[in-house]
Enzyme design. Structure first.
Site, PDB file in Angstrom:
ATOM      1  N   ASP A   1      -0.043  19.859 -75.830  1.00  0.00           N
ATOM      2  CA  ASP A   1      -0.117  20.808 -74.704  1.00  0.00           C
ATOM      3  C   ASP A   1       0.302  22.233 -75.081  1.00  0.00           C
ATOM      4  O   ASP A   1       0.240  23.128 -74.257  1.00  0.00           O
ATOM      5  CB  ASP A   1       0.752  20.319 -73.539  1.00  0.00           C
ATOM      6  CG  ASP A   1       2.239  20.370 -73.864  1.00  0.00           C
ATOM      7  OD1 ASP A   1       2.607  20.682 -75.014  1.00  0.00           O
ATOM      8  OD2 ASP A   1       3.034  20.091 -72.954  1.00  0.00           O
TER       9      ASP A   1
ATOM     10  N   TYR B   1       5.089  27.877 -82.702  1.00  0.00           N
ATOM     11  CA  TYR B   1       5.829  26.976 -83.586  1.00  0.00           C
ATOM     12  C   TYR B   1       5.972  27.525 -85.007  1.00  0.00           C
ATOM     13  O   TYR B   1       6.819  27.041 -85.776  1.00  0.00           O
ATOM     14  CB  TYR B   1       5.180  25.588 -83.623  1.00  0.00           C
ATOM     15  CG  TYR B   1       5.696  24.674 -82.527  1.00  0.00           C
ATOM     16  CD1 TYR B   1       6.920  24.019 -82.659  1.00  0.00           C
ATOM     17  CD2 TYR B   1       4.974  24.463 -81.359  1.00  0.00           C
ATOM     18  CE1 TYR B   1       7.402  23.182 -81.671  1.00  0.00           C
ATOM     19  CE2 TYR B   1       5.450  23.632 -80.356  1.00  0.00           C
ATOM     20  CZ  TYR B   1       6.667  22.992 -80.518  1.00  0.00           C
ATOM     21  OH  TYR B   1       7.155  22.165 -79.540  1.00  0.00           O
TER      22      TYR B   1
END
Ligand code: NAD
Ligand code: G6P
Ligand code: MN
Length: 445
Positions: free
Chosen positions: A172, A268
């Site tokens: 997601d 990330y």
């Protein structure tokens, strides 16, 4: 025409995400009509703390939907069309260990990135494979929509050990970021954007964002990110962030975009490219796992206890997992052949021309009745290719280590991770991980 009604099992029924996923499913019944919702977990006590409230929520919305909570795989997996899988093998206390052990040695301690992701991967593989086997045994036509982490390593294990299984691995994070990107660019909804994106899970870049008329917005986004990261100017932590740490993460995109201002990075990358900053800003005694246990877990379980006690979900503070609507999108695409374009984690198979065909990559795919068809990406530049090759080797070595029970392969995986400074440090982390993962990992020789 009466639409077919579907039966869904949620694997990892005791997850903190289960109530919001159920609310989301119930809110989308016009798109995906349901006849059954089942919860399946291997921890009866934990699932039991949510199950009564979930039953009440389902009954109050539509009493014709059968609700089952079980720890019996046969009951769970018999007569189901979709399995939504979000298991966490070892649960949050093991996440805490994944995060704290590397931090002891000054290395990033994170759920899916670096050593934490490797340790979690070794635990997750058998759990996910076991659930795939139940699905294949009891409902061979079922699709598993799997978002159990660490998705990159789990996807590589699926490719290797279950190449023909009806499993789709999905994340997601791009959706969460695209919700913000849409706001930044002035769209009403992320679905008004057609994106190009490539990479690995938690490790990719947007290269194009177009509207329905074909106008390109990527330069506008990049200029914005170079100033504000992936946040709106002046929104502070009032935007759509579940926690302050997620707001800080969105802001950090500014530094990530600066490294290559031609593509928009997944946030990330902060753990791989600014590991030193991440370690400096993390309390090694109180990590993200602690935040989740003290925050989301207490909130969700507390509210479920309240609903069970009251016997009604009226006035509940539980909210639909809006970010999780991609799960309904994916199920609907498979059920009704919508040909929706979605980012999935799939075998590269030539989509990225100059990259390993057997790597699991995250790229746009067209989803319909027979599954997915990846969209061609073409050739990627040296910086991105170099990073991806290193990271995909880490992921493959982890699955090698699992498959062969090999200490050396896991030491190599840790040594190769961009987050780890040396083989010495890798070995220390590995030896500590072996100690605490005895119950979960295969024995390493
Ligand atoms: P959680 O610990 O609250 O819940 C996970 C549940 O899985 C637990 O109840 C546990 O008992 C159960 N479980 C463990 N092993 C099992 C097995 N073999 N079979 C059945 N059930 C099993 O975890 P959470 O924080 O709610 O997260 C759940 C998972 O979803 C994690 O893997 C998390 O990383 C993942 N996640 C993924 C995304 C994504 O985008 N890919 C987004 C959010 C969460
Ligand atoms: C995003 C990622 C997930 C990850 C989650 C962690 O949603 O896509 O893969 O599990 O963040 O969030 P948390 O709030 O548990 O740190
Ligand atoms: Mn994810």
């Amino acid at each position: 025409m009466n639409k077919k009604k579907f039966s869904v099992v949620i694997a990892g029924g005791g997850s903190t995400y289960t109530p919001e996923i159920i609310l989301m499913l119930l809110d989308n019944m016009d798109r995906l009509p349901l006849r059954a919702i089942k919860l399946y977990d291997n921890d009866e006590e934990r699932q039991g703390r949510l199950a009564k409230a979930c039953e009440i929520i389902v009954r109050e919305k539509d009493p014709s939907i059968e609700f089952v909570a079980t720890t019996d795989p046969e009951t769970a997996y018999t007569d189901v069309d979709f399995c939504l899988a979000h298991i966490r093998v070892g649960q949050l206390p093991m996440r805490e260990k994944d995060e704290k052990i590397p931090l002891k040695y000054g290395v990033v301690g994170q759920e899916t990135c670096g050593p934490g992701g490797i340790a979690y991967g070794m635990r997750s593989i058998p759990g996910v494979l076991e659930n795939i086997e139940y699905m294949e045994k009891y409902s061979p036509n079922c699709w598993m929509l799997n978002y159990s982490n660490p998705a990159a390593i789990v996807a590589e294990a699926c490719r290797r050990f279950k190449p023909d299984a009806r499993v789709i691995n999905i994340c997601d994070m791009p959706i969460g970021m695209e919700n913000n990107i849409a706001k930044i660019l002035g769209f009403n909804d992320r679905k008004e954007m057609t994106v190009r994106y490539f990479g690995l899970n938690h490790f990719g870049w947007w290269t194009s964002i177009k509207d329905d008329d074909g106008n390109e917005y990527i330069d506008k986004l990049l200029a914005h990110q170079l100033e504000y990261g992936n946040t709106l100017p002046d929104e502070g932590n009032n935007g759509d962030y579940t926690d302050n740490s997620w707001y800080e993460t969105a802001k950090k995109v500014k530094d990530l975009t600066a490294i290559d201002p031609t593509m928009a990075p997944n946030s990330y990358f902060q753990y791989y490219l600014f590991g030193d900053d991440m370690v400096a800003h993390t309390n090694p005694e109180y990590t993200r796992a602690n935040q989740v246990m003290d925050g989301r877990e207490k909130r969700v379980f507390g509210e479920c206890a309240r609903i069970a006690e009251a016997g009604t979900a009226e006035g509940t503070s539980l909210e639909i997992g809006i970010h999780a609507s991609f799960i309904v999108d994916l199920a609907t695409a498979l059920a009704f052949n919508t040909h929706e374009r979605m980012l999935l984690i799939v075998r590269n198979n030539g989509a990225i021309e100059n990259f390993d065909k057997d790597a699991m990559v995250e790229i746009p795919c067209i989803v319909g009745k027979d599954g997915y068809e990846p969209i061609t990406i073409g050739t990627i530049p040296t910086f991105q290719k170099g990073l991806m090759e290193q990271q995909v080797a880490v992921e493959k070595l982890t699955v090698d280590a699992y498959e062969q029970g090999s200490y050396h392969k896991l030491w190599q995986a840790l040594t190769l991770s961009k987050t780890v400074p040396s083989a010495n440090v890798a070995k220390k982390i590995l030896d500590d991980y072996i100690e605490v993962n005895k119950e979960y990992w295969p024995e390493l020789k």
